[in-house]
Design a protein around this motif. Structure first.
Motif, mmCIF file in Angstrom:
data_model
loop_
_atom_site.group_PDB
_atom_site.id
_atom_site.type_symbol
_atom_site.label_atom_id
_atom_site.label_comp_id
_atom_site.label_asym_id
_atom_site.label_seq_id
_atom_site.Cartn_x
_atom_site.Cartn_y
_atom_site.Cartn_z
ATOM 1 N N ASN A 77 0.822 -1.203 0.000
ATOM 2 C CA ASN A 77 0.000 0.000 0.000
ATOM 3 C C ASN A 77 0.859 1.257 0.000
ATOM 4 O O ASN A 77 0.550 2.223 -0.691
ATOM 5 N N GLU A 78 1.922 1.179 0.798
ATOM 6 C CA GLU A 78 2.839 2.319 0.889
ATOM 7 C C GLU A 78 3.455 2.597 -0.484
ATOM 8 O O GLU A 78 3.524 3.746 -0.919
ATOM 9 N N ASP A 79 3.877 1.518 -1.157
ATOM 10 C CA ASP A 79 4.468 1.656 -2.481
ATOM 11 C C ASP A 79 3.452 2.199 -3.479
ATOM 12 O O ASP A 79 3.778 3.047 -4.307
ATOM 13 N N THR A 80 2.215 1.708 -3.384
ATOM 14 C CA THR A 80 1.169 2.166 -4.310
ATOM 15 C C THR A 80 0.953 3.670 -4.168
ATOM 16 O O THR A 80 0.821 4.388 -5.161
ATOM 17 N N LEU A 81 0.944 4.141 -2.907
ATOM 18 C CA LEU A 81 0.771 5.575 -2.681
ATOM 19 C C LEU A 81 1.921 6.370 -3.289
ATOM 20 O O LEU A 81 1.728 7.392 -3.942
ATOM 21 N N LEU A 82 3.135 5.854 -3.065
ATOM 22 C CA LEU A 82 4.320 6.547 -3.604
ATOM 23 C C LEU A 82 4.289 6.558 -5.136
ATOM 24 O O LEU A 82 4.602 7.580 -5.760
ATOM 25 N N VAL A 83 3.910 5.425 -5.706
ATOM 26 C CA VAL A 83 3.839 5.331 -7.172
ATOM 27 C C VAL A 83 2.798 6.314 -7.716
ATOM 28 O O VAL A 83 3.047 7.021 -8.691
ATOM 29 N N ASN A 84 1.641 6.376 -7.064
ATOM 30 C CA ASN A 84 0.599 7.302 -7.520
ATOM 31 C C ASN A 84 1.058 8.755 -7.431
ATOM 32 O O ASN A 84 0.784 9.561 -8.320
ATOM 33 N N ARG A 85 1.767 9.063 -6.345
ATOM 34 C CA ARG A 85 2.300 10.433 -6.191
ATOM 35 C C ARG A 85 3.312 10.733 -7.298
ATOM 36 O O ARG A 85 3.338 11.822 -7.854
ATOM 37 N N LEU A 86 4.159 9.722 -7.589
ATOM 38 C CA LEU A 86 5.171 9.903 -8.638
ATOM 39 C C LEU A 86 4.514 10.090 -10.006
ATOM 40 O O LEU A 86 4.939 10.926 -10.806
ATOM 41 N N LYS A 87 3.439 9.340 -10.226
ATOM 42 C CA LYS A 87 2.725 9.471 -11.508
ATOM 43 C C LYS A 87 2.152 10.882 -11.684
ATOM 44 O O LYS A 87 1.994 11.362 -12.798
ATOM 45 N N LYS A 88 1.845 11.512 -10.536
ATOM 46 C CA LYS A 88 1.310 12.881 -10.606
ATOM 47 C C LYS A 88 2.441 13.907 -10.734
ATOM 48 O O LYS A 88 2.204 15.103 -10.741
ATOM 49 N N GLY A 89 3.666 13.401 -10.812
ATOM 50 C CA GLY A 89 4.806 14.299 -11.020
ATOM 51 C C GLY A 89 5.495 14.753 -9.754
ATOM 52 O O GLY A 89 6.293 15.694 -9.780
ATOM 53 N N GLU A 90 5.195 14.091 -8.633
ATOM 54 C CA GLU A 90 5.822 14.506 -7.376
ATOM 55 C C GLU A 90 7.200 13.862 -7.240
ATOM 56 O O GLU A 90 7.314 12.659 -6.964
ATOM 57 N N ARG A 91 8.213 14.671 -7.459
ATOM 58 C CA ARG A 91 9.597 14.172 -7.469
ATOM 59 C C ARG A 91 10.018 13.581 -6.123
ATOM 60 O O ARG A 91 10.839 12.671 -6.056
ATOM 61 N N LYS A 92 9.420 14.130 -5.039
ATOM 62 C CA LYS A 92 9.798 13.670 -3.700
ATOM 63 C C LYS A 92 9.429 12.187 -3.517
ATOM 64 O O LYS A 92 10.104 11.445 -2.800
ATOM 65 N N ALA A 93 8.361 11.774 -4.182
ATOM 66 C CA ALA A 93 7.938 10.370 -4.082
ATOM 67 C C ALA A 93 8.991 9.457 -4.693
ATOM 68 O O ALA A 93 9.239 8.352 -4.198
ATOM 69 N N PHE A 94 9.620 9.940 -5.760
ATOM 70 C CA PHE A 94 10.694 9.165 -6.392
ATOM 71 C C PHE A 94 11.868 9.025 -5.421
ATOM 72 O O PHE A 94 12.427 7.934 -5.260
ATOM 73 N N ASP A 95 12.208 10.150 -4.765
ATOM 74 C CA ASP A 95 13.311 10.108 -3.794
ATOM 75 C C ASP A 95 13.025 9.075 -2.704
ATOM 76 O O ASP A 95 13.911 8.322 -2.289
ATOM 77 N N GLU A 96 11.769 9.046 -2.257
ATOM 78 C CA GLU A 96 11.401 8.106 -1.192
ATOM 79 C C GLU A 96 11.514 6.661 -1.660
ATOM 80 O O GLU A 96 11.994 5.797 -0.934
#
Lengths: 171, 185
Positions: B4-23
């Motif tokens: 679930n944690e990964d899914t949230l991070l992936v969704n954030r990254l898909k929206k262009g949130e670079r910080k999610a990629f760093d995480e």
């Protein structure tokens, strides 16, 4: 008793302890009666234990501290610029064709002697070309003029000597 | 939870949130680096290839549909990059898989702590694993060094569980042959 082949097929599950109780019983029953398989499994068990002794060399914390910044630098590196014509195949084709034509023109300019072959008797040209090239029939069939054939097939020296030796025809 | 944690991070990254990629990088960098290192046995290659895997994730995250877990996808990308690298390397250098490693006769089984500290043994184990064909080495590494299940390995490599087991068996046989000095006698 199960076959040696089946033992091989079940070996990985046996070594990893994932064989069902029934299969495990049959497996070990086979080993108790087949010394060859028993020895094979014994050495494989030892090999598995041995490779588990492999220690992973840990990287220092400083390495990990630089990992992300380094990755970000790589990500920010600009991709190599695309050649302007790449997305336009038609333009690429036109450019390539123009280049080929330029090269062909340059070569023909270099190879073609600035000689007035039209003044040479055709039979002289044809005779010379036929003597030096067996493909002449093909070219004639293709409706080339003898001057063109001579220009295309004869070396410059021969063409020069032809013109020089037949000056009387041009006068 | 991890999924679930990964899914949230992936969704954030898909929206262009670079910080999610760093995480995501910080979360998986060690596992991906050590996976690449286990497969290449070279720190410079491991760094380069593991980063290449993350760059590929960043650039193609929009293509990740979530049919598998994120880490399975990440592992698949890393393994593919490393396998391509190994295949290119194998073309340049032919390795003999039948070569037997000569060793001093020491009873490692009675003193495993000593085995862990023994440089010669560690080098020989590394050499033996490194000499495996790319596919067997990958399956062996994912199973024994990364601790993944047969099912996870099959999913990463896009093959059947039977194929994973067959590769493991063949890898173990080859290792046994190369390490005969340790396992026989």
């Amino acid at each position: 008793m199960i076959s040696c082949r089946k033992v091989k097929r079940w070996t990985v599950d046996y070594l990893e302890g994932t064989l069902s109780e029934k299969k495990k019983f049959l497996f070990e029953e086979h080993l108790s009666k087949c010394s060859r398989c028993a020895q094979e499994i014994e050495t494989l068990v030892k090999t598995q234990k041995l490779v588990r002794l492999k220690v992973r060399e840990e990287m220092p914390e400083t390495f990990w501290a630089h990992y992300l910044p380094r990755l970000k630098r790589r990500l920010e590196e600009k991709p190599l610029p695309r050649l302007a014509w790449r997305p336009v195949p038609a333009l690429a084709l036109a450019t390539a064709t123009a280049l080929v034509l330029l090269v062909v023109a340059a070569i023909s300019l270099l190879r073609t002697p600035s000689l007035n072959l039209e003044n040479l008797p055709r039979e002289v040209l044809v005779e010379e070309v036929m003597a030096s090239n067996s493909e002449l029939d093909y070219f004639i069939a293709e409706s080339f003029e003898p001057e063109e054939i001579a220009q295309a097939l004869l070396p410059r020296e021969i063409l020069n000597s032809l013109v020089n030796n037949n000056q009387e025809f041009t006068l | 939870m991890v999924k679930n944690e990964d899914t949230l991070l992936v969704n954030r990254l898909k929206k262009g949130e670079r910080k999610a990629f760093d995480e995501l990088v910080n979360k998986y960098k060690k596992r991906i680096y050590y996976l690449a290192y286990s497969l290449t046995n070279n720190h410079a290659d491991a760094l380069d290839l593991s980063q290449e895997a993350f760059i590929k994730v960043y650039k193609s995250i929009h293509r990740f549909r979530g049919r598998s877990s994120f880490y399975t996808w990440l592992y698949r990308i890393t393994v593919n990059i490393c396998l391509n690298h190994l295949k290119k390397k194998a073309k340049r250098k032919e390795i003999s898989f039948d070569e037997r490693i000569e060793v001093a006769q020491v009873d490692w089984w009675s003193n495993p702590k000593k085995a862990l500290e023994n440089k010669e043994l560690q080098e020989n184990l590394t050499r033996a694993i490194d000499s495996l064909p790319p596919q067997q080495k990958t399956v062996f590494t994912l199973r024994h060094l990364e601790g993944l299940s047969h099912k996870e390995i099959a999913s990463i490599l896009g093959c059947s569980i039977g194929s994973v087991k067959a590769n493991l068996f063949q890898a173990l046989q080859k290792l046994r042959n190369r390490l005969k000095g340790y396992v026989e006698g």
